[in-house]
Design a protein around this motif. Structure first.
Motif, mmCIF file in Angstrom:
data_model
loop_
_atom_site.group_PDB
_atom_site.id
_atom_site.type_symbol
_atom_site.label_atom_id
_atom_site.label_comp_id
_atom_site.label_asym_id
_atom_site.label_seq_id
_atom_site.Cartn_x
_atom_site.Cartn_y
_atom_site.Cartn_z
ATOM 1 N N MET A 1 0.680 -1.159 -0.038
ATOM 2 C CA MET A 1 -0.038 0.069 0.117
ATOM 3 C C MET A 1 0.911 1.116 0.175
ATOM 4 O O MET A 1 0.434 2.087 -0.415
ATOM 5 C CB MET A 1 -0.951 0.076 1.102
ATOM 6 N N GLN B 1 -5.145 -7.145 3.658
ATOM 7 C CA GLN B 1 -5.217 -6.226 2.504
ATOM 8 C C GLN B 1 -6.233 -6.403 1.625
ATOM 9 O O GLN B 1 -6.905 -5.412 1.313
ATOM 10 C CB GLN B 1 -3.800 -6.788 1.728
ATOM 11 N N VAL C 1 -0.227 -5.362 5.606
ATOM 12 C CA VAL C 1 -1.006 -4.258 6.204
ATOM 13 C C VAL C 1 -0.261 -4.074 7.587
ATOM 14 O O VAL C 1 0.146 -2.957 8.127
ATOM 15 C CB VAL C 1 -2.362 -4.866 6.631
#
Length: 366
Positions: free
Chosen positions: A37, A199, A315
């Motif tokens: 991310m 995720q 994450v």
């Protein structure tokens, strides 16, 4: 930059994916790094994370270098980075408490824990290990239902002066009385939790669809989310007495973004069964029934198949770097934006669009 030094309790599949990922992305550049991310947060890349202490209770892991232990049974997640150097960090014996469900002793050793013969350490010894290691952030990867053990290790983190990332559905950051939040805030230590949101997993997908129903004016009347898997987590959750907080965490994550709260009889969200041959693959079935324009009924069905532990590792990598940012800024207590974006059961729920923008503001120091 100095590495971000972390300690882990529970050297299972999630820890395996996290540690593999730290080393996997050290060999990548931003241009060819898939699956993150954020490539960089506050100047820290995934490869800037270093495990300096680890605890487990399985005899196949205790005393073994953590980079070797992550590939030991009963771990069964995908191996995407196997060529790891020796870390010099042996896995320490942890406290058992309620971290082991008795029913798991009835299964094949390849599938379940084998309790180590070593004496359980005192709280003071664990705290000393954490301090001596130089760890800054403590990650909780204990099995679902480890209520007593989670509170024990949260207390150890607090006394050792570590930030805490609570990746499981035991309510620390979201404790209704706010005791842990106060303790971490008073100590100037960041707290992220509770229960990591993958995720692109069952919960984030279910939430996104529920939010879509609300935004498009479709009344969601009934829904279920059924999950099967073959890893140790699913085996552990065959003991339904350990599932109360897990079901609450997953259910409230969906309820929080519904236009109107769904009646309890019309929503079911939670683990459903253990299928050994699935290993770390998790299969999720979602059904949503509602009414559209003119009260005309509609329904949606979805099947999602993902490798469970890598789905959480990206994450966790972002959570670690956000906790480090907060440490650098002298910010203690609950980190609201990371908790809302990364966790299923934060102290305050926001929809995922709001949480995303909150996260970006947090990272940019706004």
């Amino acid at each position: 930059m100095d590495n971000i030094k972390i300690a882990i309790v529970g050297v299972g599949n999630c820890a395996s994916s996290l540690i593999q990922g730290i080393h996997y992305y050290r060999e990548k550049t931003q241009q060819n790094a898939i699956g993150l991310m954020h490539w960089e947060i506050g100047g820290y890349k995934p490869g800037n994370i270093e495990v300096v202490a680890a605890f487990d209770i399985d005899k196949r892991k205790v005393g073994i270098d953590v980079h070797e232990a992550i590939f030991s049974d009963p771990n069964c997640t995908a191996i995407f980075c196997s060529d790891l150097p020796e870390s010099g960090v042996p896995v320490q014996m942890g406290r058992v408490l309620d971290g082991f469900s008795d029913h798991m002793a009835n299964y094949d050793a390849k599938r379940t824990y084998i309790l180590a013969d070593e004496l359980e350490p005192t709280e003071e010894k664990i705290i000393k290990t954490l301090k001596d290691s130089g760890a800054e952030i403590f990650l909780n990867y204990l099995p679902v239902g480890s209520e007593e053990a989670t509170r024990f290790y949260a207390g150890c983190a607090l006394r050792a002066g570590l930030a805490l990332i609570n990746n499981i559905p035991v309510f620390i950051a979201s404790d209704p009385e706010g005791r842990w939040a106060r303790h971490f805030e008073e100590a100037g230590l960041p707290l992220i939790g509770d229960d990591i949101k993958a995720q692109l997993g069952a919960t984030i997908t279910h939430r996104t669809l529920t939010d879509l129903f609300a935004k498009r004016g479709v009344k969601l009347e009934r829904t279920y989310q059924l999950n099967t898997g073959g890893n140790t987590d699913f085996l552990n959750m065959l003991n339904h007495n350990r599932l109360a907080s897990k079901k609450e965490s997953k259910t409230e994550a969906v309820q929080a973004v519904a236009a109107h709260r769904i009646e309890d009889d019309n929503i079911h969200v939670g683990p459903s069964d253990y299928v050994p041959w699935q290993n770390d693959n998790k299969v999720c079935f979602i059904r949503m029934e509602g009414k559209m324009f003119g009260d005309v009924p509609m329904n949606l069905e979805l099947r999602l198949s993902v490798e469970d532990s890598p789905n959480s590792a990206g994450v966790a990598i972002d959570s670690i770097r956000c906790a480090k940012l907060a440490l650098n800024r002298g910010q203690g207590g609950i980190l609201e934006a990371p908790s809302a974006y990364f966790c299923k059961h934060p102290a305050r729920q926001f929809n995922d669009d709001e949480a995303f923008h909150m996260m970006e503001h947090f990272i940019n120091g706004v």
